[in-house]
Design a protein around this motif. Sequence first.
Motif, PDB file in Angstrom:
ATOM      1  N   GLU A  12      44.076  23.728 -41.968  1.00 50.34           N
ATOM      2  CA  GLU A  12      42.874  24.065 -41.196  1.00 50.34           C
ATOM      3  C   GLU A  12      42.854  23.316 -39.860  1.00 50.34           C
ATOM      4  N   GLU A  13      43.324  22.051 -39.868  1.00 51.66           N
ATOM      5  CA  GLU A  13      43.373  21.279 -38.619  1.00 51.66           C
ATOM      6  C   GLU A  13      44.357  21.910 -37.634  1.00 51.66           C
ATOM      7  N   ARG A  14      45.483  22.397 -38.136  1.00 53.77           N
ATOM      8  CA  ARG A  14      46.492  23.034 -37.288  1.00 53.77           C
ATOM      9  C   ARG A  14      45.913  24.317 -36.675  1.00 53.77           C
ATOM     10  N   LEU A  32      43.445  27.159 -31.960  1.00 54.27           N
ATOM     11  CA  LEU A  32      42.299  27.859 -31.353  1.00 54.27           C
ATOM     12  C   LEU A  32      41.763  27.122 -30.134  1.00 54.27           C
ATOM     13  N   THR A  33      41.670  25.814 -30.242  1.00 50.45           N
ATOM     14  CA  THR A  33      41.144  25.047 -29.086  1.00 50.45           C
ATOM     15  C   THR A  33      42.166  25.004 -27.955  1.00 50.45           C
ATOM     16  N   ALA A  34      43.441  25.026 -28.286  1.00 51.05           N
ATOM     17  CA  ALA A  34      44.473  25.029 -27.246  1.00 51.05           C
ATOM     18  C   ALA A  34      44.447  26.363 -26.497  1.00 51.05           C
ATOM     19  N   ASP A  35      44.206  27.468 -27.214  1.00 51.00           N
ATOM     20  CA  ASP A  35      44.102  28.768 -26.584  1.00 51.00           C
ATOM     21  C   ASP A  35      42.921  28.811 -25.627  1.00 51.00           C
ATOM     22  N   ASP A  36      41.809  28.191 -26.047  1.00 55.06           N
ATOM     23  CA  ASP A  36      40.610  28.167 -25.205  1.00 55.06           C
ATOM     24  C   ASP A  36      40.834  27.347 -23.935  1.00 55.06           C
TER      25      ASP A  36
END
Length: 159
Positions: A145-147, A152-156
């Motif tokens: 889940e952390e990965r 997701l945050t890196a994409d944002d």
Amino acid sequence: MRRAAALCAALLLASAAAPALAEPPPAPDRPLTDPAQEARARALFGDIRCVVCQHESIADSPAGIAADLRGLVREQIAAGKTDAQIKDDLIRRYGDYVLFQPPVRLGTWLLWFGPFALAAGAGVVLVLRARRRGTAEAAPLTAEEERALAELTADDENA
């Protein structure tokens, strides 16, 4: 067809007999001759519940028993009884429910304090549920889940 005619005849007969089976109207009230005693009687009428209507005082009720109770109260006032003695006599005959404000005693505690106890109990249950819900902590994220969150945050951030 015959059944319908018989049913209509039975209904007609029942509606014609209904007034004969109804309770006769009560005799008109006879007020006390002393105005002070009559005022006292009328004040008591407002405190006494009609045992037939149950939501009306005997002052407002058209029921025959209410007229009888009004007469009884007037008789007792004329006999020199106090308001407390009259109420005690009515309670002896009809129970605590005959008064709009029954006396507070062991037998009427539930009547007087039951609604407050019920509301307080419901409040305690709601507060305890809210505390349990607030103290529950979320389980830590698994490595997978952390990965996924990091992706997701890196994409944002790249967008």
